[in-house]
Design an enzyme around this catalytic site. Structure first.
Site, PDB file in Angstrom:
ATOM      1  N   ARG A 156       0.888  -1.173   0.000  1.00 26.25           N
ATOM      2  CA  ARG A 156       0.000   0.000   0.000  1.00 26.25           C
ATOM      3  C   ARG A 156       0.918   1.213   0.000  1.00 26.25           C
ATOM      4  O   ARG A 156       1.573   1.504   1.018  1.00 26.25           O
ATOM      5  CB  ARG A 156      -0.900  -0.036   1.237  1.00 26.25           C
ATOM      6  CG  ARG A 156      -1.927   1.083   1.342  1.00 26.25           C
ATOM      7  CD  ARG A 156      -2.759   0.885   2.593  1.00 26.25           C
ATOM      8  NE  ARG A 156      -3.664   1.987   2.838  1.00 26.25           N
ATOM      9  CZ  ARG A 156      -4.934   2.033   2.443  1.00 26.25           C
ATOM     10  NH1 ARG A 156      -5.441   1.017   1.772  1.00 26.25           N
ATOM     11  NH2 ARG A 156      -5.699   3.066   2.718  1.00 26.25           N
ATOM     12  N   HIS A 177      -6.957   1.424  -6.839  1.00 29.00           N
ATOM     13  CA  HIS A 177      -7.348   0.673  -5.635  1.00 29.00           C
ATOM     14  C   HIS A 177      -8.119  -0.576  -6.094  1.00 29.00           C
ATOM     15  O   HIS A 177      -9.331  -0.685  -5.890  1.00 29.00           O
ATOM     16  CB  HIS A 177      -8.201   1.546  -4.732  1.00 29.00           C
ATOM     17  CG  HIS A 177      -8.249   1.082  -3.312  1.00 29.00           C
ATOM     18  ND1 HIS A 177      -7.782  -0.148  -2.890  1.00 29.00           N
ATOM     19  CD2 HIS A 177      -8.731   1.689  -2.184  1.00 29.00           C
ATOM     20  CE1 HIS A 177      -7.962  -0.280  -1.598  1.00 29.00           C
ATOM     21  NE2 HIS A 177      -8.522   0.822  -1.138  1.00 29.00           N
ATOM     22  N   GLN A 202     -10.429  -2.639  -3.614  1.00 32.44           N
ATOM     23  CA  GLN A 202     -11.701  -1.998  -3.287  1.00 32.44           C
ATOM     24  C   GLN A 202     -12.702  -2.211  -4.408  1.00 32.44           C
ATOM     25  O   GLN A 202     -13.877  -2.513  -4.158  1.00 32.44           O
ATOM     26  CB  GLN A 202     -11.500  -0.502  -3.048  1.00 32.44           C
ATOM     27  CG  GLN A 202     -12.779   0.241  -2.677  1.00 32.44           C
ATOM     28  CD  GLN A 202     -13.374  -0.251  -1.375  1.00 32.44           C
ATOM     29  OE1 GLN A 202     -12.706  -0.259  -0.349  1.00 32.44           O
ATOM     30  NE2 GLN A 202     -14.641  -0.655  -1.398  1.00 32.44           N
ATOM     31  N   ASP A 225     -17.351   8.831  -1.812  1.00 27.92           N
ATOM     32  CA  ASP A 225     -16.088   8.649  -1.096  1.00 27.92           C
ATOM     33  C   ASP A 225     -15.786   9.953  -0.361  1.00 27.92           C
ATOM     34  O   ASP A 225     -16.439  10.980  -0.597  1.00 27.92           O
ATOM     35  CB  ASP A 225     -14.984   8.301  -2.108  1.00 27.92           C
ATOM     36  CG  ASP A 225     -13.689   7.833  -1.446  1.00 27.92           C
ATOM     37  OD1 ASP A 225     -13.673   7.660  -0.209  1.00 27.92           O
ATOM     38  OD2 ASP A 225     -12.690   7.654  -2.172  1.00 27.92           O
ATOM     39  N   CYS A 227     -16.568   3.390   0.389  1.00 29.77           N
ATOM     40  CA  CYS A 227     -15.404   2.538   0.656  1.00 29.77           C
ATOM     41  C   CYS A 227     -14.897   2.678   2.091  1.00 29.77           C
ATOM     42  O   CYS A 227     -14.122   1.823   2.543  1.00 29.77           O
ATOM     43  CB  CYS A 227     -14.282   2.843  -0.347  1.00 29.77           C
ATOM     44  SG  CYS A 227     -13.687   4.538  -0.281  1.00 29.77           S
TER      45      CYS A 227
END
Length: 287
Positions: A95, A122, A125, A206, A245
């Site tokens: 990450r 991502h 996700q 988000d 998320c």
């Protein structure tokens, strides 16, 4: 063995394979007796927990590594960090702030490398998002999804790539300056959140201010205030499910009434991070 760096690089067949593995009650133990290096240059609650549990369920031993322990890009180059970790582990997941570092790490080693988040992508996700849509709608192809807010980010980019590959109908609603600059063909963009949400089966948002954007907070809040997902906006939809998320900044991008409603699927999404991670790792290992 294969890397998972972006959704677009996987293709539709691989995405469907990963989702099938994620839904399987038993994905086997392809990591039996092996370690999985989980390198976090940026912290995360859901990513760490979901990845560690996915590795355990696949028979492996997760090793959580903080950036201070390796000095990615300062104490050691990304390539040398990857080469070191490949000496001990059957899988590397990272990450990071710079997506280019993931590409450099993947090119340096033969073990699979999984992107747990970068500045541009991502994929884990997006896999959890698509799995959630499939569970709740019974399919992905043709399902209408509206994304409202700041769309020029890693979450929206990976979501857009997944939607195009799997045939979902995605519309991004953002103010000027916040649209997804490299949206794939087939994704619609608008400045009108009502237009995007009308008839949608899923409404996604988000955070407006992500890690590293604190100096832009005032500007972002002013630009995005009219894109808050509240009960009135959700009422325009087709009795849609709400997605996020997480973590959410309640009262900013979403109201309590929406995120706590019976039509909120955010906790299913969070749980699916573990399932999709399990499917992704099993696919990357090729077993």
């Amino acid at each position: 063995m294969s890397d998972i760096l972006t959704i677009a690089s996987l293709g539709a067949d691989a995405l469907n394979d990963i989702l099938a593995r994620a839904e399987a009650p038993d994905a086997g133990r392809p990591l039996e007796g092996q370690g999985a290096a989980l390198l976090f240059q940026k912290p995360s609650a859901r990513t760490r927990n979901s990845m560690e549990m996915a590795v355990v369920q696949l028979g492996g031993h997760p090793v959580y590594i903080q950036n201070e322990e390796v000095g990615l890009g300062t104490r050691e180059s990304p390539e040398d960090v990857a080469r070191t970790l490949a000496c001990y582990h059957g899988l590397i997941a990272a990450r990071v702030k710079d997506h280019g570092w993931l590409e450099s790490m993947a090119a340096a080693v033969d073990v699979p490398l999984v992107n747990m988040l970068s500045d541009r992508h991502h994929p884990l996700q997006a896999l959890a998002d698509m799995l959630t849509v499939k569970q709740l709608a019974g399919r992905i192809e043709g399902v209408k999804i509206a994304y409202v807010g700041d769309a020029d980010n890693n979450v929206a980019r990976s979501l857009a790539e997944a939607a195009v590959l799997l045939g979902a109908d995605l519309t991004l609603a953002s103010p000027e300056g916040y649209a997804l600059r490299d949206a794939p063909d087939g994704v619609r963009q608008t400045a009108d959140p009502l237009e995007a949400v009308k008839g949608a089966q899923f409404v996604y948002t988000d955070v407006w201010v992500s890690m590293g954007q604190d100096d832009e907070e005032t500007q972002r809040l002013m630009a995005l205030t009219s894109y808050r997902v509240g009960s009135e906006l959700m009422a325009v939809s087709d009795d849609a499910w709400f997605l996020h998320c997480l973590p959410a900044r309640r009262g900013l991008e979403v109201t309590d009434a929406v995120i706590d409603s019976p039509r909120s699927a955010v906790w299913r999404q969070a749980e699916n991070r573990m399932r999709s991670a399990r499917g992704a790792i099993a696919w990357a290992l090729g077993r």
